[in-house]
Design a protein around this motif. Structure first.
Motif, PDB file in Angstrom:
ATOM      1  N   ARG A 155       0.840  -1.193   0.000  1.00 49.09           N
ATOM      2  CA  ARG A 155       0.000   0.000   0.000  1.00 49.09           C
ATOM      3  C   ARG A 155       0.872   1.237   0.000  1.00 49.09           C
ATOM      4  NH1 ARG A 155      -5.253  -1.413   1.284  1.00 49.09           N
ATOM      5  NH2 ARG A 155      -5.453  -3.606   1.776  1.00 49.09           N
ATOM      6  N   GLY A 156       0.275   2.361  -0.352  1.00 49.74           N
ATOM      7  CA  GLY A 156       1.023   3.606  -0.391  1.00 49.74           C
ATOM      8  C   GLY A 156       1.361   4.006  -1.811  1.00 49.74           C
ATOM      9  N   ALA A 157       1.648   5.281  -1.976  1.00 49.70           N
ATOM     10  CA  ALA A 157       1.893   5.831  -3.303  1.00 49.70           C
ATOM     11  C   ALA A 157       3.231   5.364  -3.859  1.00 49.70           C
ATOM     12  CB  ALA A 157       1.863   7.358  -3.247  1.00 49.70           C
ATOM     13  N   ALA A 158       3.254   5.076  -5.150  1.00 50.85           N
ATOM     14  CA  ALA A 158       4.518   4.791  -5.830  1.00 50.85           C
ATOM     15  C   ALA A 158       5.265   6.102  -6.028  1.00 50.85           C
ATOM     16  CB  ALA A 158       4.248   4.125  -7.171  1.00 50.85           C
ATOM     17  N   PRO A 159       6.592   6.061  -6.125  1.00 49.03           N
ATOM     18  CA  PRO A 159       7.343   7.299  -6.364  1.00 49.03           C
ATOM     19  C   PRO A 159       6.918   7.954  -7.665  1.00 49.03           C
ATOM     20  CG  PRO A 159       8.821   5.487  -5.780  1.00 49.03           C
ATOM     21  CD  PRO A 159       7.465   4.882  -6.017  1.00 49.03           C
ATOM     22  N   GLY A 160       6.996   9.272  -7.713  1.00 46.69           N
ATOM     23  CA  GLY A 160       6.775   9.953  -8.975  1.00 46.69           C
ATOM     24  C   GLY A 160       7.862   9.575  -9.957  1.00 46.69           C
ATOM     25  N   ALA A 161       7.732  10.013 -11.199  1.00 50.37           N
ATOM     26  CA  ALA A 161       8.658   9.566 -12.229  1.00 50.37           C
ATOM     27  C   ALA A 161       9.311  10.732 -12.955  1.00 50.37           C
ATOM     28  CB  ALA A 161       7.948   8.660 -13.236  1.00 50.37           C
ATOM     29  N   PHE A 162      10.541  10.502 -13.353  1.00 51.44           N
ATOM     30  CA  PHE A 162      11.309  11.420 -14.194  1.00 51.44           C
ATOM     31  C   PHE A 162      11.469  10.722 -15.539  1.00 51.44           C
ATOM     32  CE2 PHE A 162      15.279  13.056 -15.943  1.00 51.44           C
ATOM     33  CZ  PHE A 162      15.163  14.421 -15.735  1.00 51.44           C
ATOM     34  N   ARG A 163      10.942  11.320 -16.583  1.00 54.14           N
ATOM     35  CA  ARG A 163      10.904  10.655 -17.889  1.00 54.14           C
ATOM     36  C   ARG A 163      11.953  11.247 -18.816  1.00 54.14           C
ATOM     37  NH1 ARG A 163       5.648   9.676 -21.807  1.00 54.14           N
ATOM     38  NH2 ARG A 163       6.767   8.518 -23.421  1.00 54.14           N
ATOM     39  N   VAL A 164      12.797  10.385 -19.354  1.00 48.51           N
ATOM     40  CA  VAL A 164      13.856  10.819 -20.262  1.00 48.51           C
ATOM     41  C   VAL A 164      13.736  10.048 -21.574  1.00 48.51           C
ATOM     42  CG1 VAL A 164      15.483   9.190 -19.224  1.00 48.51           C
ATOM     43  CG2 VAL A 164      16.354  11.074 -20.587  1.00 48.51           C
ATOM     44  N   THR A 165      13.824  10.754 -22.673  1.00 48.02           N
ATOM     45  CA  THR A 165      13.785  10.143 -23.992  1.00 48.02           C
ATOM     46  C   THR A 165      15.193  10.110 -24.573  1.00 48.02           C
ATOM     47  OG1 THR A 165      11.529  10.881 -24.421  1.00 48.02           O
ATOM     48  CG2 THR A 165      12.857  10.307 -26.331  1.00 48.02           C
ATOM     49  N   LEU A 166      15.615   8.931 -25.023  1.00 49.84           N
ATOM     50  CA  LEU A 166      16.933   8.744 -25.615  1.00 49.84           C
ATOM     51  C   LEU A 166      16.808   8.700 -27.130  1.00 49.84           C
ATOM     52  CD1 LEU A 166      18.341   5.983 -23.197  1.00 49.84           C
ATOM     53  CD2 LEU A 166      18.511   8.469 -22.993  1.00 49.84           C
ATOM     54  N   HIS A 167      17.628   9.468 -27.811  1.00 53.04           N
ATOM     55  CA  HIS A 167      17.615   9.528 -29.281  1.00 53.04           C
ATOM     56  C   HIS A 167      18.922   8.964 -29.824  1.00 53.04           C
ATOM     57  CE1 HIS A 167      14.039  12.062 -29.166  1.00 53.04           C
ATOM     58  NE2 HIS A 167      14.658  12.879 -28.319  1.00 53.04           N
ATOM     59  N   GLY A 168      18.890   8.526 -31.063  1.00 51.67           N
ATOM     60  CA  GLY A 168      20.097   8.107 -31.752  1.00 51.67           C
ATOM     61  C   GLY A 168      20.689   6.834 -31.177  1.00 51.67           C
ATOM     62  N   GLY A 169      21.974   6.658 -31.413  1.00 48.82           N
ATOM     63  CA  GLY A 169      22.681   5.482 -30.918  1.00 48.82           C
ATOM     64  C   GLY A 169      24.046   5.869 -30.406  1.00 48.82           C
ATOM     65  N   PRO A 170      24.635   5.041 -29.538  1.00 49.95           N
ATOM     66  CA  PRO A 170      25.938   5.388 -28.953  1.00 49.95           C
ATOM     67  C   PRO A 170      27.066   5.190 -29.946  1.00 49.95           C
ATOM     68  CG  PRO A 170      25.239   3.228 -28.191  1.00 49.95           C
ATOM     69  CD  PRO A 170      24.098   3.774 -29.007  1.00 49.95           C
ATOM     70  N   PRO A 171      28.031   6.100 -29.998  1.00 48.04           N
ATOM     71  CA  PRO A 171      29.198   5.902 -30.860  1.00 48.04           C
ATOM     72  C   PRO A 171      30.126   4.851 -30.271  1.00 48.04           C
ATOM     73  CG  PRO A 171      29.402   7.945 -29.622  1.00 48.04           C
ATOM     74  CD  PRO A 171      28.042   7.403 -29.333  1.00 48.04           C
ATOM     75  N   PRO A 172      31.125   4.389 -31.029  1.00 50.16           N
ATOM     76  CA  PRO A 172      32.061   3.382 -30.497  1.00 50.16           C
ATOM     77  C   PRO A 172      32.696   3.841 -29.184  1.00 50.16           C
ATOM     78  CG  PRO A 172      32.394   3.653 -32.856  1.00 50.16           C
ATOM     79  CD  PRO A 172      31.427   4.719 -32.439  1.00 50.16           C
ATOM     80  N   GLY A 173      32.836   2.889 -28.258  1.00 52.85           N
ATOM     81  CA  GLY A 173      33.458   3.182 -26.967  1.00 52.85           C
ATOM     82  C   GLY A 173      32.500   3.688 -25.920  1.00 52.85           C
ATOM     83  N   VAL A 174      31.258   4.006 -26.298  1.00 54.70           N
ATOM     84  CA  VAL A 174      30.254   4.502 -25.347  1.00 54.70           C
ATOM     85  C   VAL A 174      29.314   3.367 -24.983  1.00 54.70           C
ATOM     86  CG1 VAL A 174      28.312   6.088 -25.039  1.00 54.70           C
ATOM     87  CG2 VAL A 174      30.406   6.885 -26.156  1.00 54.70           C
ATOM     88  N   ARG A 175      29.120   3.146 -23.698  1.00 55.69           N
ATOM     89  CA  ARG A 175      28.273   2.058 -23.210  1.00 55.69           C
ATOM     90  C   ARG A 175      27.219   2.625 -22.251  1.00 55.69           C
ATOM     91  NH1 ARG A 175      30.041  -2.337 -26.237  1.00 55.69           N
ATOM     92  NH2 ARG A 175      28.514  -3.415 -24.952  1.00 55.69           N
ATOM     93  N   GLY A 176      26.440   1.710 -21.674  1.00 54.46           N
ATOM     94  CA  GLY A 176      25.371   2.137 -20.777  1.00 54.46           C
ATOM     95  C   GLY A 176      25.863   2.914 -19.573  1.00 54.46           C
ATOM     96  N   VAL A 177      27.046   2.561 -19.052  1.00 57.77           N
ATOM     97  CA  VAL A 177      27.608   3.299 -17.918  1.00 57.77           C
ATOM     98  C   VAL A 177      27.769   4.770 -18.271  1.00 57.77           C
ATOM     99  CG1 VAL A 177      29.705   3.620 -16.545  1.00 57.77           C
ATOM    100  CG2 VAL A 177      28.757   1.332 -16.866  1.00 57.77           C
ATOM    101  N   ASP A 178      28.218   5.062 -19.489  1.00 51.83           N
ATOM    102  CA  ASP A 178      28.437   6.445 -19.904  1.00 51.83           C
ATOM    103  C   ASP A 178      27.118   7.211 -20.020  1.00 51.83           C
ATOM    104  OD1 ASP A 178      31.328   5.978 -20.327  1.00 51.83           O
ATOM    105  OD2 ASP A 178      30.590   4.695 -21.941  1.00 51.83           O
ATOM    106  N   VAL A 179      26.073   6.528 -20.494  1.00 54.41           N
ATOM    107  CA  VAL A 179      24.755   7.163 -20.576  1.00 54.41           C
ATOM    108  C   VAL A 179      24.283   7.536 -19.174  1.00 54.41           C
ATOM    109  CG1 VAL A 179      22.367   6.892 -21.323  1.00 54.41           C
ATOM    110  CG2 VAL A 179      24.209   5.854 -22.667  1.00 54.41           C
ATOM    111  N   ALA A 180      24.445   6.606 -18.224  1.00 57.41           N
ATOM    112  CA  ALA A 180      24.020   6.880 -16.848  1.00 57.41           C
ATOM    113  C   ALA A 180      24.824   8.014 -16.226  1.00 57.41           C
ATOM    114  CB  ALA A 180      24.164   5.611 -16.006  1.00 57.41           C
ATOM    115  N   LEU A 181      26.142   8.029 -16.466  1.00 58.82           N
ATOM    116  CA  LEU A 181      26.971   9.100 -15.905  1.00 58.82           C
ATOM    117  C   LEU A 181      26.579  10.455 -16.478  1.00 58.82           C
ATOM    118  CD1 LEU A 181      30.497   7.425 -15.797  1.00 58.82           C
ATOM    119  CD2 LEU A 181      28.991   7.914 -13.866  1.00 58.82           C
ATOM    120  N   GLU A 182      26.236  10.483 -17.766  1.00 61.28           N
ATOM    121  CA  GLU A 182      25.805  11.745 -18.371  1.00 61.28           C
ATOM    122  C   GLU A 182      24.479  12.207 -17.769  1.00 61.28           C
ATOM    123  OE1 GLU A 182      26.130  15.111 -20.738  1.00 61.28           O
ATOM    124  OE2 GLU A 182      27.610  13.544 -20.316  1.00 61.28           O
ATOM    125  N   LEU A 183      23.535  11.269 -17.570  1.00 59.68           N
ATOM    126  CA  LEU A 183      22.263  11.630 -16.935  1.00 59.68           C
ATOM    127  C   LEU A 183      22.484  12.118 -15.513  1.00 59.68           C
ATOM    128  CD1 LEU A 183      20.001   8.697 -18.195  1.00 59.68           C
ATOM    129  CD2 LEU A 183      19.869  11.090 -18.905  1.00 59.68           C
TER     130      LEU A 183
END
Length: 630
Positions: A155-183
């Motif tokens: 029971r109880g309210a779920a946390p509110g949400a922060f919505r982010v839209t990702l465009h394009g694709g990662p260049p070579p050498g960029v992985r999910g860790v880098d996306v998270a660090l940028e966010l």
């Protein structure tokens, strides 16, 4: 806090408890009750929740599917009485009990049961990446977890949400860790304590192991949970794990034109590094290139595909002299897949250490001075390394191992873009439920059906203890080898050792604790509150409470009362009898509660800080009792 977005709302809607027509609402809150698909218990929570649920159910099997982890070796060693008892409780409940690997719990469930649209309650699991599989996580306290394991809805309210839209694709050498660090660098303060929903074509451009790394690091930087849609990439991974039947397409629909919170073009990113103590201070890899390293770890939260990336980059090469490089597979199945395909053999030939599975990983001692890199490192592993460890993606970690310093995979001959690694196929499954232990079943847990008022509609109790400011949960709980059993059974260390006795020498039935400012702070607030309740405490009068303490006390069936005008020591002192008239009906949201000192005649009006939902739970006698009546 923003409104719930479509993915989150969709999962919760599918798990809402239907209410029969004309059925009275047990809780005044407008928030719907939901039933999770699974409950996951971390090592500390298991020590508290399993015995408590076992006693509450009287030894019957738990109605909710759950998995529990322990930091103890399994099976319990000879003489480990607490470990044996924990195993027996898990057996009666039908809950698989599993040893964590280097402090990591979630990877086992991720591989074996995470699936699109599932709702999972977690307790004492610091970070998770289940949102990469469109699986919604709901964090619960130990007492909430106990109630859920016994069949009570969340029971109880779920946390509110922060919505982010990702465009394009990662260049070579960029992985999910880098996306998270940028966010984290751009919006970390905005999404803290909110759920983060990632959508857009950029999500599909990320490999699933990168989505998992993105989710894990966002949770590590303060997100309540992370949720992504499922697609063909999700299905491919589940099929490789022998779980194609668990897949279904799950994506966002029309949100009514709601403006997005953030947008990010993945094509503009570059590899980043950041201190794990504050990932929001991420910097471009090029600014840190050449920094000498002492150690590198690919931790248990990393995906097995990241380990195959390491094996491909390091194959036929040697790590730099004097560098400590360690790979810790997070599950037995992942380790087996790596061994079957020769990855571990190639890594060891390159000088990488692959230790045997253990609940805890310890780096070399004394710890070599200097910077370490880590990918997929959970809280336990980072605590072992301290503030010298930085976050980086798996490719950066691998090429840096060859150089002995932070290096750029885009400039390494060991990496040839596009870098593609196939995922090893192999069935993944949760451990089978433990067979029933051949031990007697415990008597059902005694728990009041209300706050223990007398026939006159008043709560009378004696002040059993008086403490000062900043008296935390850790001060309430006992310490040492017998700590878990003692606080579960209601012995609150030395806090209540000097409580007054009645004329016949027996301890008096109900007690009150008087405290200063910030009472009950700390991570173990639920356990401390339960210890007080089981010892007979029915109210705490304090100058003020830590935020987590108010909910924990109400969940345990204890009334928290604060004095905004003067110290409560003037109202009630050790050994004096107090009365709270008109309870439980007289306790209402936003209304003061009168307290009388029957020994000296003093009186005051105190506040409780409980909303409608918490008042209903307290009136029922706590979260466990409320779960049986809701």
């Amino acid at each position: 806090m923003g409104p719930m977005t479509t993915l989150t709302a969709s999962v919760l809607e599918q798990h809402t408890v239907p209410r029969a027509s004309g059925e009275p609402r047990a809780e005044p809150s407008a928030e719907p009750a939901v039933v999770p698909d699974f409950l996951l218990l971390g090592p500390q929570a298991s020590e508290f929740v399993l015995p408590l649920a076992d006693a509450a159910l009287g030894g019957a099997a738990a109605p909710l599917r759950a998995v529990a982890w322990t930091a103890r070796p399994l099976p319990a060693a000879a003489g480990d009485e607490e470990g044996r008892t924990l195993g027996e409780c898990a057996a009666r409940l039908g809950v698989p009990l599993v040893s964590s690997i280097a402090g990591a719990c979630e990877p086992l469930f991720r591989e074996a049961a995470a699936a699109p649209g599932r709702l999972v309650a977690v307790c004492d699991i610091g970070e998770e990446s289940l949102g990469a599989f469109a699986c919604l996580v709901r964090r619960v306290s130990p007492i909430e977890a106990t109630a859920a394991l016994c069949g009570s809805p969340l029971r109880g309210a779920a946390p509110g949400a922060f919505r982010v839209t990702l465009h394009g694709g990662p260049p070579p050498g960029v992985r999910g860790v880098d996306v998270a660090l940028e966010l984290a660098r751009r919006w970390g303060r905005r999404y803290r304590d909110l759920g983060v929903e990632c959508s857009g074509r950029g999500v599909a451009s990320l490999e699933v192991q990168d989505r998992a790394a993105l989710a894990q690091l966002l949770v590590a930087t303060g997100a309540a949970h992370v949720l992504m849609p499922s697609d063909a990439g999700t299905r491919e991974v589940l099929r490789a794990w022998g779980r194609d039947s668990d897949w279904r397409e799950f994506r966002a629909g029309d949100d009514g034109g709601r403006a997005l919170d953030a947008e990010l073009d993945l094509g503009t990113l570059e590899p980043l590094v950041a201190p794990w103590t504050d990932p929001g201070f991420a910097r471009p890899l090029r600014q840190a290139a050449g920094r000498p390293l002492r150690g590198i770890v690919l931790g248990p939260l990393a995906d097995e595909a990241d380990a195959f990336i390491w094996a491909a980059i390091l194959a036929g090469r040697r790590i730099a002299d004097g560098l400590v490089v360690t790979l810790i597979p997070g599950t037995a199945a992942a380790r087996a897949a790596l061994e079957t395909h020769g990855a571990i053999e190639r890594l060891r030939a390159a000088g990488v250490t692959v230790p045997d599975p253990a609940p805890r990983w310890e780096p070399p001692r004394p710890l070599p001075p200097g910077t370490w890199l880590a990918c997929g490192a959970g809280p336990s592993l980072r605590a072992e390394l301290g503030d010298v460890v930085w976050a980086a993606n798996a490719e950066v970690c691998a090429v840096s191992a060859l150089e002995g310093a932070i290096a750029d995979p885009r400039q390494s001959e060991a990496v040839t873009p596009p870098f593609i690694v196939s995922r090893a196929a192999g069935a993944r499954a949760l451990p089978a439920a433990i067979a029933d232990a051949s031990v007697s079943r415990p008597a059902p847990l005694p728990h009041a059906a209300g706050p223990g008022v007398g026939a006159t509609g008043a709560l009378r109790a004696v002040v059993w203890a008086a403490v000062g400011d900043d008296f935390g949960a850790g001060h309430v709980l006992p310490r040492g080898a017998r700590a878990v059993r003692l606080h579960r059974d209601g012995v609150a260390d030395g806090l209540l050792a000097a409580r007054p006795a009645s004329a016949d020498g027996e301890a008096m039935g109900r007690g009150v604790v008087v405290a200063g400012r910030n009472f009950g702070r700390g991570e173990r607030a639920d356990e401390a509150a339960w210890a007080l309740y089981r010892a007979g405490v029915r109210a705490v009068l304090a100058r003020s409470f830590a935020p987590e303490a108010v909910t924990a006390l109400a969940y345990a069936g204890i009334l928290p009362l604060a004095s905004s005008r003067r110290g409560v020591g003037e109202l009630a002192r050790l050994g004096e009898e107090i009365e709270i008239p008109g309870v439980p009906e007289g306790v209402e949201p936003g209304h003061a509660v009168g307290v009388r000192n029957l020994t000296r005649g003093a009186q005051d009006a105190l506040t409780h800080g409980l909303d409608e939902a918490l008042v209903a739970i307290w009136r029922a006698g706590g979260r466990l009792a409320f779960g049986r009546t809701a």
